[in-house]
Write a protein that holds these residues in place. Structure first.
Motif, PDB file in Angstrom:
ATOM      1  N   UNK A 239      18.337  77.634  49.217  1.00 23.14           N
ATOM      2  CA  UNK A 239      17.818  76.508  48.445  1.00 23.14           C
ATOM      3  C   UNK A 239      17.043  76.964  47.213  1.00 23.14           C
ATOM      4  N   UNK A 240      16.508  78.188  47.240  1.00 25.95           N
ATOM      5  CA  UNK A 240      15.950  78.743  46.015  1.00 25.95           C
ATOM      6  C   UNK A 240      17.037  78.903  44.966  1.00 25.95           C
ATOM      7  N   UNK A 241      18.184  79.421  45.386  1.00 24.91           N
ATOM      8  CA  UNK A 241      19.319  79.548  44.478  1.00 24.91           C
ATOM      9  C   UNK A 241      19.829  78.204  44.021  1.00 24.91           C
ATOM     10  N   UNK A 242      19.891  77.252  44.945  1.00 22.39           N
ATOM     11  CA  UNK A 242      20.358  75.908  44.585  1.00 22.39           C
ATOM     12  C   UNK A 242      19.435  75.273  43.551  1.00 22.39           C
ATOM     13  N   UNK A 243      18.136  75.467  43.712  1.00 20.94           N
ATOM     14  CA  UNK A 243      17.176  74.911  42.757  1.00 20.94           C
ATOM     15  C   UNK A 243      17.422  75.468  41.352  1.00 20.94           C
ATOM     16  N   UNK A 244      17.709  76.767  41.260  1.00 22.68           N
ATOM     17  CA  UNK A 244      17.971  77.375  39.956  1.00 22.68           C
ATOM     18  C   UNK A 244      19.289  76.871  39.364  1.00 22.68           C
ATOM     19  N   UNK A 245      20.345  76.881  40.171  1.00 29.82           N
ATOM     20  CA  UNK A 245      21.664  76.499  39.661  1.00 29.82           C
ATOM     21  C   UNK A 245      21.727  75.016  39.323  1.00 29.82           C
ATOM     22  N   UNK A 282      11.993  75.610  30.065  1.00 27.75           N
ATOM     23  CA  UNK A 282      12.370  75.192  31.406  1.00 27.75           C
ATOM     24  C   UNK A 282      13.209  76.258  32.081  1.00 27.75           C
ATOM     25  N   UNK A 283      14.255  75.837  32.751  1.00 30.09           N
ATOM     26  CA  UNK A 283      15.150  76.800  33.405  1.00 30.09           C
ATOM     27  C   UNK A 283      15.774  77.739  32.381  1.00 30.09           C
ATOM     28  N   UNK A 284      16.100  77.193  31.206  1.00 27.97           N
ATOM     29  CA  UNK A 284      16.794  77.990  30.188  1.00 27.97           C
ATOM     30  C   UNK A 284      15.846  78.878  29.403  1.00 27.97           C
ATOM     31  N   UNK A 288      18.983  83.538  30.092  1.00 25.44           N
ATOM     32  CA  UNK A 288      20.039  82.842  29.360  1.00 25.44           C
ATOM     33  C   UNK A 288      21.122  82.289  30.275  1.00 25.44           C
ATOM     34  N   UNK A 289      21.180  82.801  31.507  1.00 30.07           N
ATOM     35  CA  UNK A 289      22.173  82.317  32.478  1.00 30.07           C
ATOM     36  C   UNK A 289      21.516  82.247  33.853  1.00 30.07           C
ATOM     37  N   UNK A 290      20.424  81.555  33.928  1.00 29.38           N
ATOM     38  CA  UNK A 290      19.679  81.466  35.191  1.00 29.38           C
ATOM     39  C   UNK A 290      20.503  80.805  36.287  1.00 29.38           C
ATOM     40  N   UNK A 292      23.542  81.392  36.970  1.00 30.30           N
ATOM     41  CA  UNK A 292      24.357  82.417  37.627  1.00 30.30           C
ATOM     42  C   UNK A 292      23.569  83.079  38.763  1.00 30.30           C
ATOM     43  N   UNK A 293      22.295  83.340  38.513  1.00 31.61           N
ATOM     44  CA  UNK A 293      21.458  83.894  39.572  1.00 31.61           C
ATOM     45  C   UNK A 293      21.388  82.925  40.745  1.00 31.61           C
ATOM     46  N   UNK A 294      21.294  81.643  40.454  1.00 30.91           N
ATOM     47  CA  UNK A 294      21.269  80.648  41.516  1.00 30.91           C
ATOM     48  C   UNK A 294      22.516  80.675  42.366  1.00 30.91           C
ATOM     49  N   UNK A 295      23.684  80.819  41.744  1.00 30.36           N
ATOM     50  CA  UNK A 295      24.942  80.874  42.488  1.00 30.36           C
ATOM     51  C   UNK A 295      24.969  82.079  43.425  1.00 30.36           C
ATOM     52  N   UNK A 296      24.506  83.214  42.944  1.00 29.89           N
ATOM     53  CA  UNK A 296      24.500  84.431  43.759  1.00 29.89           C
ATOM     54  C   UNK A 296      23.557  84.287  44.952  1.00 29.89           C
ATOM     55  N   UNK A 297      22.385  83.701  44.726  1.00 26.22           N
ATOM     56  CA  UNK A 297      21.424  83.513  45.818  1.00 26.22           C
ATOM     57  C   UNK A 297      21.949  82.531  46.860  1.00 26.22           C
ATOM     58  N   UNK A 298      22.624  81.486  46.435  1.00 25.13           N
ATOM     59  CA  UNK A 298      23.210  80.548  47.398  1.00 25.13           C
ATOM     60  C   UNK A 298      24.236  81.248  48.284  1.00 25.13           C
TER      61      UNK A 298
END
Length: 360
Positions: A239-245, A282-284, A288-290, A292-298
């Motif tokens: 869910x940390x990754x989901x929050x970012x993505x 914000x997130x951006x 520059x591609x935050x 993508x990190x979210x997808x990997x963490x999910x």
């Protein structure tokens, strides 16, 4: 032999049912971000993915109630089903490429990347990209549910909670993806990629059969033991990754559709050269591609939840994201540099990290 033939044909039957539901279930007609190359107007889309997903799950559950082995059918015939999906993906890719005008590139380049950017069928009722994403997502969900059902039918009360946690996280991933269909009309795939083998085969064969690899690799295994604190940690990673993505994609969506409006209390800050504008907070503002990190963490949360961290097969899922998204980041940065010029240089000096804040 009967199971082999039936399993091979199963994806075709499921994809046809999903397509029929997509055509007959009420849908929202929305205007996207991409401009139609022929008309010069913003493209229109019919979106009903979440409704089709729910109906598909109900049909799966109904079939299982009528005949219990159908609950785990997709897992039981998974390799035959995968072979069928691989075949469908290749046939679709050949059709979508060969039916389009020659681009001037080599056939292999056209076949892999595609010739058409945003093909639509049935007078726009079916958009190829949205259809591919919906079909792939729903097939992924059914594969996850079937794997969990197989594990429960084999082990009953001795089942591993991690299997069900992993299946639940995949279910969340699919449900929220189809809930926010409109947001994905503003993502890289739509304005930068064409429709060929990479996208067609990817969504029809790779995406729905590779993403549940953690469940495929462990559903037939006994419970490894439960560590509640670790399970909570893995859920938090997901869910940390989901929050970012999701947060990054939603912030961009709000910025594109409602300029000047705050998102989650974040008032947009921008860089502009008078013609083009870039979002820089914000997130951006984190990288520059935050997203993508979210997808990997999910992906990491999903595969860790099954409870076999030493099993190498589940790790192929997050490693795939690393292999896909890091080169994509480089390609996207090159494209943005060409598009925005000095403004992008200014953005890079403001947002220094590419994907992982303070690291990369």
């Amino acid at each position: 032999m009967t199971n082999a033939i039936a399993g091979f044909m199963t994806p075709l039957g499921i994809y046809l049912i999903i397509t029929l539901l997509h055509l007959i279930v009420p849908a929202r007609k929305v205007t996207g971000y991409v401009t139609d190359e022929k008309t010069g107007e913003k493209m229109k889309y019919y979106l009903n993915g979440r409704r089709v997903l729910i109906i598909s799950i109900l049909l799966w559950a109904g079939a299982g109630l009528l005949k219990s082995e159908l609950f785990s059918w997709l897992y039981t015939v998974r390799f035959y089903s995968l072979a069928g999906a691989l075949t469908i993906g290749i046939i679709f890719s050949l059709y979508i490429v060969l039916s389009a005008p020659f681009s001037g590139k080599s056939f292999f380049a056209d076949f892999y990347f595609g010739r058409l950017k945003n093909p639509q069928f049935f007078k726009g009722r079916i958009d190829a990209k949205m259809w591919l994403y919906m079909v792939g997502a729903i097939m992924l969900e059914l594969n996850a549910l079937s794997s969990a059902a197989y594990h429960y039918m084999k082990y009953g009360s001795q089942s591993s909670p991690g299997i069900f946690i992993s299946a639940a996280l995949i279910s969340w991933f699919v449900f929220e993806y189809l809930t926010f269909e409109e947001v994905h009309l503003y993502t890289y795939d739509f304005f930068a990629e064409r429709t060929g083998f990479k996208l067609g085969w990817g969504c029809l064969a790779f995406y729905p059969f590779f993403y549940p690899i953690a469940l495929w690799a462990t559903a037939a295994l006994p419970a490894p033991g439960t560590n509640t604190l670790l399970s909570i940690l893995y859920i938090l990673i997901f869910f940390g990754g989901w929050t970012l993505a999701r947060g990054a994609n939603m912030q961009k969506f709000y910025f594109k559709t409602r300029p000047g409006k705050s998102f989650l209390g974040i008032k947009p800050e921008t860089l502009s050269d008078g013609e083009k504008t870039l979002l820089v907070n914000g997130y951006w503002g984190l990288s520059r591609h935050i997203n993508y990190l979210g997808e990997i963490l999910m992906a990491a949360g999903i595969i860790l939840s099954v409870g076999y961290p030493a099993n190498p097969l589940p790790w192929l899922y997050p490693l795939y994201y690393v292999a896909l998204l890091f080169p994509r980041q480089m390609a996207d940065d090159r494209r943005c540099s060409q598009k925005y010029g000095p403004l992008w240089d200014e953005y890079e000096s403001r947002v220094k990290y590419r994907i992982i804040p303070f690291l990369y």
